[in-house]
Design an enzyme around this catalytic site. Sequence first.
Site, PDB file in Angstrom:
ATOM      1  CG  HIS A  55      -1.629   1.232   1.297  1.00 32.64           C
ATOM      2  ND1 HIS A  55      -1.531   2.285   2.059  1.00 32.64           N
ATOM      3  CD2 HIS A  55      -2.828   1.285   0.591  1.00 32.64           C
ATOM      4  CE1 HIS A  55      -2.528   3.112   1.730  1.00 32.64           C
ATOM      5  NE2 HIS A  55      -3.472   2.594   1.014  1.00 32.64           N
ATOM      6  CB  CYS A 104      -3.633  -0.997 -14.269  1.00 37.43           C
ATOM      7  SG  CYS A 104      -4.872  -2.270 -13.537  1.00 37.43           S
TER       8      CYS A 104
HETATM    9  C1  PEP Z   1      -2.956  -5.261  -9.261  1.00 34.67           C
HETATM   10  O1  PEP Z   1      -3.216  -6.116  -8.636  1.00 34.67           O
HETATM   11  O2  PEP Z   1      -2.168  -5.197  -9.973  1.00 34.67           O
HETATM   12  C2  PEP Z   1      -3.643  -3.764  -9.323  1.00 34.67           C
HETATM   13  C3  PEP Z   1      -3.443  -2.907 -10.234  1.00 34.67           C
HETATM   14  O3  PEP Z   1      -4.647  -3.715  -8.281  1.00 34.67           O
HETATM   15  P1  PEP Z   1      -4.010  -3.642  -6.649  1.00 34.67           P
HETATM   16  O4  PEP Z   1      -2.609  -3.031  -6.696  1.00 34.67           O
HETATM   17  O5  PEP Z   1      -4.890  -2.190  -6.302  1.00 34.67           O
HETATM   18  O6  PEP Z   1      -4.428  -4.821  -6.020  1.00 34.67           O
END
Ligand code: PEP
Length: 467
Positions: A48, A423
């Site tokens: 995070h 992403c």
């Molecule tokens: C991922 O898991 O790559 C993603 C973009 O979502 P998060 O980082 O919010 O889990």
Amino acid sequence: MFFADEAEDWARKGKEVILVRQETSPEDLRGMSVAKGILTARGGMTSHAAVVARGMGKCCVSGAGAVRVDYRARTMTIGSEVYNEGDWLSLDGSTGEVYLGQVPTKEAELTGDFGALMELADRHRRLGVRANADTPDDAKVARAFGAKGIGLCRTEHMFFEGDRIRAVREMILAEDEAGRRKALAKLLPMQRGDFEGLFREMSGLPVTIRLLDPPLHEFVPHDEANQKIMAHEMNVPLGVIKMRVDDLHEFNPMMGHRGCRLGITYPEITEMQTRAIIEAALNMKAQGFDVRAEIMVPLVGTVREFNAQAKVIRATAATVFAERGAEIEYLLGTMIETPRAALIADSIGAQAQFFSFGTNDLTQMTMGFSRDDAGKFLPSYLKDGMYERDPFQSIDQKGVGLLVQMAVEKGRSARPGIKLGICGEHGGDPASIAFFHRAGLDYVSCSPFRVPIARLAAAQAAIDGGQ
Ligand code: PEP
Ligand code: MG
């Protein structure tokens, strides 16, 4: 400083603050946004703290395993040295070094050459570059850096703004659907306002909005002092709060009740978010903005999960269109971030209009490394050559990458024009970008501040490897 709310107080008084935490969670967001830097003991490239700090363009060292944080004593210990609240620290986010004292720093400068280089890169690249942006301000920065749309808006970050966390907590404490709907109705106008801002800033470009993803325990306090405050604010006995927090406890929350599993058990959350997106899109279109909405379902592992959420989304959108007597076009797609989703990407692709690879979760689940705990052993793994690179930083091409390649092929076999993006944090890593170029993705999405690097890396990949 060791507490996000106190970091806010210090920043208000004009002091420069580094927020030091064992790890961060969405409730630390406001403290993070006023901090000059963030240091966490646990975590890694996609935890995070790292993801949020990167999005904010802030310096962050996450997963500094030698750091011991004692919240009670308000101290941080490294080896035998103890540091107190208020001591000066300096961070180097590139190397992960932490210095005692105040090291002189200077702002990065952009020159005219930068613009010329970017223009040159854009002439050569095939991959599109979008940004991961959660607020209209992020979107503005992203656009200024040349992002051609938003590839990921993590809607949960909006749930902490202002007093809306209270409505989120009301929803969590509600005993039945009626109670949840009442709380969600309070969130609707705020969420609609958020999306209006994004559509306005990104007029003419696509905006991918992901439905709620994190486990609900991230929205409630875990320490007694803050639980008492919550009990007081919400006029609920402390015991009730404690019981609900205990109920929400999971041994492995990253593999628990999160992603589309939330929307499937509580479809009213998906309904509220869809309504907010569609109403915002209609409002902005009415004001003359060119809205390109894309709704994304997280953490899908089966076609039925996608279809169940798609049904709620389509029905809600149709209701709003009928109420308004107006329509917009929107795309409905999914993240591919569980290994199973990649393996059955042809069946999912037959239903979904786009895929966005969530390579943070896909790496975590394929490698079997927790993205928040891998910091404990990865440094020594890297030192010993067990892995060449941190797989959360640079995609593991032979393993996780194979799943991506397979899902690209399967997705296209089921739907030839399917839009394919990525992403996860790898979207801003040059070696990974070259791999995604070769895998035939349409675009990468990364933090706004990494957009220029992504544009350059995409051009280098095109020149190196042909189209
Ligand atoms: C991922 O898991 O790559 C993603 C973009 O979502 P998060 O980082 O919010 O889990
Ligand atoms: Mg994810």
